[in-house]
Structures are given as structure tokens and as C-alpha cells.
Design an enzyme around this catalytic site. Structure first.
Site, PDB file in Angstrom:
ATOM      1  N   ASN A 116       0.798  -1.228   0.000  1.00 55.48           N
ATOM      2  CA  ASN A 116       0.000   0.000   0.000  1.00 55.48           C
ATOM      3  C   ASN A 116       0.831   1.277   0.000  1.00 55.48           C
ATOM      4  O   ASN A 116       0.310   2.366   0.235  1.00 55.48           O
ATOM      5  CB  ASN A 116      -0.984   0.010   1.188  1.00 55.48           C
ATOM      6  CG  ASN A 116      -0.251   0.017   2.523  1.00 55.48           C
ATOM      7  OD1 ASN A 116       0.979  -0.019   2.555  1.00 55.48           O
ATOM      8  ND2 ASN A 116      -0.991   0.066   3.609  1.00 55.48           N
ATOM      9  N   ASP A 123       3.109   2.534   1.977  1.00 60.14           N
ATOM     10  CA  ASP A 123       3.465   3.323   3.164  1.00 60.14           C
ATOM     11  C   ASP A 123       4.894   3.050   3.633  1.00 60.14           C
ATOM     12  O   ASP A 123       5.314   3.537   4.678  1.00 60.14           O
ATOM     13  CB  ASP A 123       2.452   3.092   4.307  1.00 60.14           C
ATOM     14  CG  ASP A 123       2.467   1.655   4.821  1.00 60.14           C
ATOM     15  OD1 ASP A 123       3.216   0.810   4.262  1.00 60.14           O
ATOM     16  OD2 ASP A 123       1.724   1.364   5.776  1.00 60.14           O
ATOM     17  N   ASP A 165       3.450  -5.581   4.543  1.00 63.69           N
ATOM     18  CA  ASP A 165       2.133  -5.946   5.064  1.00 63.69           C
ATOM     19  C   ASP A 165       1.715  -7.331   4.549  1.00 63.69           C
ATOM     20  O   ASP A 165       2.417  -7.951   3.745  1.00 63.69           O
ATOM     21  CB  ASP A 165       1.102  -4.868   4.697  1.00 63.69           C
ATOM     22  CG  ASP A 165       1.196  -4.461   3.233  1.00 63.69           C
ATOM     23  OD1 ASP A 165       1.324  -5.367   2.382  1.00 63.69           O
ATOM     24  OD2 ASP A 165       1.171  -3.242   2.937  1.00 63.69           O
ATOM     25  N   ASP A 203       7.299 -17.060  21.556  1.00 67.34           N
ATOM     26  CA  ASP A 203       8.335 -16.095  21.926  1.00 67.34           C
ATOM     27  C   ASP A 203       8.817 -16.348  23.367  1.00 67.34           C
ATOM     28  O   ASP A 203       7.988 -16.544  24.266  1.00 67.34           O
ATOM     29  CB  ASP A 203       7.702 -14.699  21.825  1.00 67.34           C
ATOM     30  CG  ASP A 203       8.705 -13.579  21.919  1.00 67.34           C
ATOM     31  OD1 ASP A 203       9.601 -13.531  21.066  1.00 67.34           O
ATOM     32  OD2 ASP A 203       8.573 -12.743  22.842  1.00 67.34           O
ATOM     33  N   GLU A 208      10.920 -20.506  21.314  1.00 65.78           N
ATOM     34  CA  GLU A 208      12.206 -19.823  21.483  1.00 65.78           C
ATOM     35  C   GLU A 208      12.659 -20.053  22.921  1.00 65.78           C
ATOM     36  O   GLU A 208      12.054 -19.518  23.859  1.00 65.78           O
ATOM     37  CB  GLU A 208      12.059 -18.318  21.221  1.00 65.78           C
ATOM     38  CG  GLU A 208      13.392 -17.600  21.342  1.00 65.78           C
ATOM     39  CD  GLU A 208      13.286 -16.083  21.419  1.00 65.78           C
ATOM     40  OE1 GLU A 208      14.269 -15.403  21.116  1.00 65.78           O
ATOM     41  OE2 GLU A 208      12.213 -15.565  21.799  1.00 65.78           O
TER      42      GLU A 208
END
Ligand code: GLC
Length: 521
Positions: free
Chosen positions: A24, A26, A30, A208, A263
Site C-alpha cells: 500500500n 506506506d 504488510d 516467543d 524460542e
């Protein structure tokens, strides 16, 4: 023999969504950008993608500070964009893993907003609150990751909330408060997050800092031997294992071999091995000591042997990682493309599941970040530089991306490398094809071979049934004879330095910085 789960032989490709591809204009990548480049991933031959966090976030830690676990941040798109990406990846046989951030949230998460509103709030116990120590300072000596004080020491892992006059724990930024997994409502809420995405059809999760979720409830100060090291690199409390068993049964209750790779940021392979439990905790665990190992044969021999020694007894299926979004790329660490090529052969032929980091197939270096462009509090911007798709600037992006380009973006672009069969991207593609066609590489045993050249080279045999391969790596920049006493004649199936020599009988010598995959004639 029962069929092996897909994730054992899979090659997983990590995407850092901000830096992959922008749809897009920016300047930030995305989900739609990823969808538009699925052709590249099919062509390359990866089995799965793992997306670093795409959830709503104030982006203090670029998505690892989640303010809504069940929605997509507008910078990445919408839930509909995610569903489309998932469906189209699945149509191509590519599985999708999401990052799940269970240890902490953003301060802007509604749970924390409520938790800090008063000592009596409904969510107060969802985070870790303590009164100050006797000196009025933090409750213990734990240190947070990332931020350092004037003398270079890591800052305390506690922040004072002035309104309620208590300290909350944060193993990362002060804007990333740690959840209290000792609170059953937190366990249930985070299980609900898993269900939300598993119901939507994701194939698995990358968890994570999963070794951090269980903490010693007494929160004792660290002993002098580890005081000053961020707590997130040493936390290893038994309570995490019970929590992992609960998470594992939830995931295994879903059909279709869903999985979790955790992780476990403990730089000790014997400790990482414990997170496989008795086959009832993580399906896969990241083992990072190899990522921090110099490009030297004896050092790598030790790393491979450690994995055999510690993962063998717990039947833990190994993982191998050379680059990710938290560390300088191995192309940068190892210094030359020739070594990065040999390292790719090693990564993709050891026993276990290899994880690629988007851009390593293009041989990207880290970007140089001028002082005014640094954005990450942990100094990790260089490895997060955008991927150059096209030769001409802005390289397939509509505008200048959020971070500077890696060096020589034209030369490293996919467009340029697709036309050159000797390029890095073709090496990765051929390696992935070789893996896919070889049961020994996918699931076979490994045997480290020794010879008189051990100080400079490393060789191993992979075998399953009738399928046998030998891989040999020259860690030096001089040609090396390699006496492996292999019976019979061997042919070079694949060579790291170019297609040259492939299909020919092996001479018994490795070229400078070369790795080869050999097959019996
Ligand atoms: C993990 C992530 C890292 C993040 C940290 C805190 O180590 O890989 O990018 O900053 O956890 O969530």
C-alpha cells in the site's frame, strides 16, 4: 513405520512482515505484500512460513508488544487479509505459523490498563506486582533486555507505577509488562488466544521466549554469577514445564499435526533439551548456541555433537538457525558470500528442521544504519532491512522503506538472481529440492565422520533405508584434501560454489570455502 509429522522434514521460512513486501505504499511491509510474493516462496520450495507478530501493537518492540492478540495491526492489514493469505498459502501447500507472545503484553493492552488502574482491579493479578525493596528501589536485582544505563549495564527489570505505588516486572522494555502465568486466568486467556488462531486454521505457532513464562514465585534476586545478565537469558524455572504440557495438549487436541516451536533463549543445549519434556512439551525448540558459533570446523563439530548428545536421549527433533530478526545475518557475520554458501549447505543438510530468515536466500548483508535512522531499542535494525525484489530502485517497493537498504540492493535483488543459475537464490532452491527428494536428508540419521582434516573440515553421513548421502564442508579459504575412507565411488550431487562439477565423480578434495553433498554412484 507411522508417518512422520510434516514439521520434522520441513524448511520453515521466517518473514519479518514489516520488511518483506509493501502493498500500500506506506514503506512498511504488510500481509497483502506477503500474499503477492507467494510465488517466490513456492518457486523456492519452502514448506512453511512463520510470520513475526502481526497483531495490534504500539510497535515499541515492532509487534512483540501486543495490545490485542486477536486482531491484525492496521499497518499490516486486516483479519480478512490474513485469511486470504492463509488460504492462498494452503492452496500452494505452504503451511503458516504465527508468532505467539505469551510472556508479556504491551502496556496498552486492556488487561494491563485495567491492572494498573488500582490494586483491587480485576486484572491486577494478571501481571507481576511487588512493593519496592528495603531501599525503596526495585524489588530484586533482575535486569531487563535491551536498554542500558550510562555505564553500559542493563537496566532493572522493574518499573514503578506511581499511581498504585508498586513495581511491575518487565523482562523486556518497560512498555512490555510480564504476564503472571501463576494466575490461572492468564493461562486460560492465553489458551483462548491459541484457540482463536488454531480455529482460524494456522498450522502452528512460534512461541516467543517461552522459557520465561514460569518464574520462581519467590522472585529471588539473581546470584552474583549471573547478576547483571538480562533475566530473559537465564530464567529456567521448573514451573514452565507444567505450563508447556497444558499448551501441548491444547495444540495436540486439534486435527492436522499442528505444532509449536519455542524460542528457548538459554545458551546451553543441555537445558534447551529439557523443553521437549517427555515428548509432551514443545514439538521443536530453537537451540541458539550454533547461531553464536564462529565459522570454524572444531567449533561446529562440538555444536553438532552437543545436539546429538542432549537431544538424543529426549528424542528431541533438532532445529537449526543461522539468521533471524534479532541477530546480525550470517552473511555479515561470516564475512564472505563463499562462506555463506557453504553455511547454507550445512544448515539444510544437518539432522533436524532448518529455519531460514527471509533474505538469506538472496545473500543479504545487514544494512548500515546511520544514527538518525535507528529505530530499534535493541540495536537490531541492520538485519531487518527490506528485501529488494527488483533491480531498479525502489526495488519493488513504491517508496523508500522504513529502514535503509542492505548493501548492493540491485545486485542482491531477486530479479537479478533469478536470471543467474549460479546465484545464491538458485543455490537455496537446489538445496531445498535436494532435501525434498532425499528421505535421508528429511528424516534420516546422522553420523559425524572423522578424518585427518578435522581441524579444517567437517563431514557427516545422512542415511535412511537405501538412501545415503555424505556432506562435507571446508571451513577454510584453501583447498583441502578430505580423506573420509568412503567405500565405492561418490558423485557430487550439489556444490555450494556453483553448479560447476555437479554430477561428476568426486575427486576427494574440497575447493576453498566449499561444501558438497555427495551421493554414491
Ligand atoms: C524474542 C523476540 C524478540 C523480542 C523479544 C521480546 O526474543 O525474538 O524480537 O524483542 O522476544 O518479545
Amino acid at each position: 513405520m507411522p508417518e512422520e509429522p510434516w514439521w520434522k522434514s520441513a524448511v520453515v521460512y521466517q518473514i519479518y512482515p514489516r520488511s518483506f513486501a509493501d502493498s500500500n505504499g506506506d514503506g512498511v511491509g504488510d500481509l497483502e505484500g506477503i500474499r503477492r510474493h507467494l510465488d517466490h516462496l513456492s518457486w523456492l520450495g519452502v514448506d512453511a512460513i512463520w510470520l513475526s507478530p502481526i497483531y495490534r501493537s504500539p510497535m515499541d518492540d515492532f509487534g512483540y508488544d501486543v495490545s490485542d492478540h486477536c486482531d491484525v495491526d492496521p499497518v499490516f492489514g486486516t483479519l480478512d487479509d490474513f485469511d486470504r493469505l492463509l488460504a492462498e498459502a494452503h492452496e500452494r501447500g505452504i503451511r503458516v505459523l504465527l508468532d505467539w507472545v505469551p510472556n508479556h503484553t504491551s502496556v496498552q493492552h486492556p488487561w494491563f490498563v485495567d491492572a494498573r488502574s488500582s490494586r483491587d482491579s480485576a486484572h491486577r493479578s494478571w501481571y507481576v506486582w511487588r512493593d519496592g525493596g528495603d531501599d525503596g528501589g526495585p524489588p530484586n536485582n533482575w535486569r531487563a533486555a535491551f536498554e542500558t544505563d550510562a555505564s553500559g549495564g542493563f537496566k532493572p527489570a522493574w518499573a514503578l507505577d506511581p499511581d498504585t505505588d508498586q513495581w511491575y516486572l518487565h523482562l523486556f522494555l518497560p512498555s512490555q509488562p510480564d504476564l503472571n502465568w501463576g494466575e490461572p486466568q492468564v493461562v486460560e486467556a492465553m489458551h483462548d488466544v491459541l484457540r482463536f488462531w488454531l480455529d482460524r486454521g494456522v498450522d502452528g505457532l512460534r512461541a516467543d521466549v517461552i522459557h520465561c513464562i514460569g518464574k520462581d514465585p519467590r522472585l529471588p534476586s539473581d546470584p552474583p554469577s549471573v547478576a547483571g545478565i538480562p533475566k530473559s537469558a537465564t530464567n529456567d524455572d521448573p514451573s514452565t514445564h507444567e505450563l508447556l504440557r497444558g499448551i501441548r495438549s491444547l495444540i495436540d487436541s486439534y486435527p492436522g499435526d499442528r505444532m509449536m516451536v519455542g524460542e528457548v533463549y538459554l545458551l546451553d543445549t543441555s537445558r534447551v533439551a529439557t523443553y521437549y519434556g517427555d515428548g509432551d512439551e514443545l514439538h521443536l525448540a530453537f537451540n541458539f548456541p550454533p547461531l553464536y558459533t564462529r565459522w570454524e570446523a572444531p567449533a561446529w563439530r562440538k555444536r553438532v555433537q552437543e545436539v546429538l548428545d542432549h537431544f538424543g536421549p529426549v528424542s528431541g527433533w533438532p532445529t537449526w538457525v543461522l539468521s533471524n530478526h534479532d541477530n546480525p545475518r550470517h552473511r555479515t557475520r561470516y564475512g564472505t558470500e563463499a562462506r555463506a554458501r557453504a553455511a547454507a549447505v550445512l544448515l539444510l543438510t544437518l539432522r533436524g528442521a532448518p529455519f531460514l530468515y527471509a533474505g538469506e536466500e538472496l545473500g543479504l548483508h545487514d544494512a548500515e544504519i546511520p544514527p538518525g535512522r535507528a529505530v530499534d531499542p535493541g540495536g537490531r535494525d541492520g538485519c531487518r532491512a527490506p528485501l529488494p525484489w527488483e533491480r531498479a530502485a525502489p526495488h519493488g517497493w513504491d517508496t523508500e522503506p522504513w529502514l535503509p537498504w542492505p548493501p548492493d540492493p540491485s545486485g542482491h535483488s531477486l530479479e537479478v538472481q533469478r536470471d543467474d543459475p549460479t546465484s545464491m537464490v538458485h543455490l537455496y532452491r537446489r538445496l531445498l529440492a535436494t532435501r525434498r527428494s532425499s528421505p535421508a536428508l528429511g528424516h534420516g540419521d546422522i553420523e559425524l565422520l572423522s578424518g585427518p582434516d578435522d581441524g579444517h573440515t567437517l563431514a557427516w553421513r545422512r542415511s535412511l533405508g537405501d538412501d545415503h548421502l555424505v556432506v562435507a564442508v571446508n571451513f577454510t579459504s584453501e583447498a583441502r584434501p578430505l580423506s573420509l575412507s568412503l567405500a565405492g565411488d561418490w558423485v557430487i550431487e550439489l556444490a555450494s560454489d556453483a553448479a560447476d562439477g555437479e554430477g561428476e565423480a568426486w575427486s576427494g578434495s574440497l575447493r576453498p570455502d566449499q561444501a558438497v553433498v555427495l551421493r554414491p554412484r
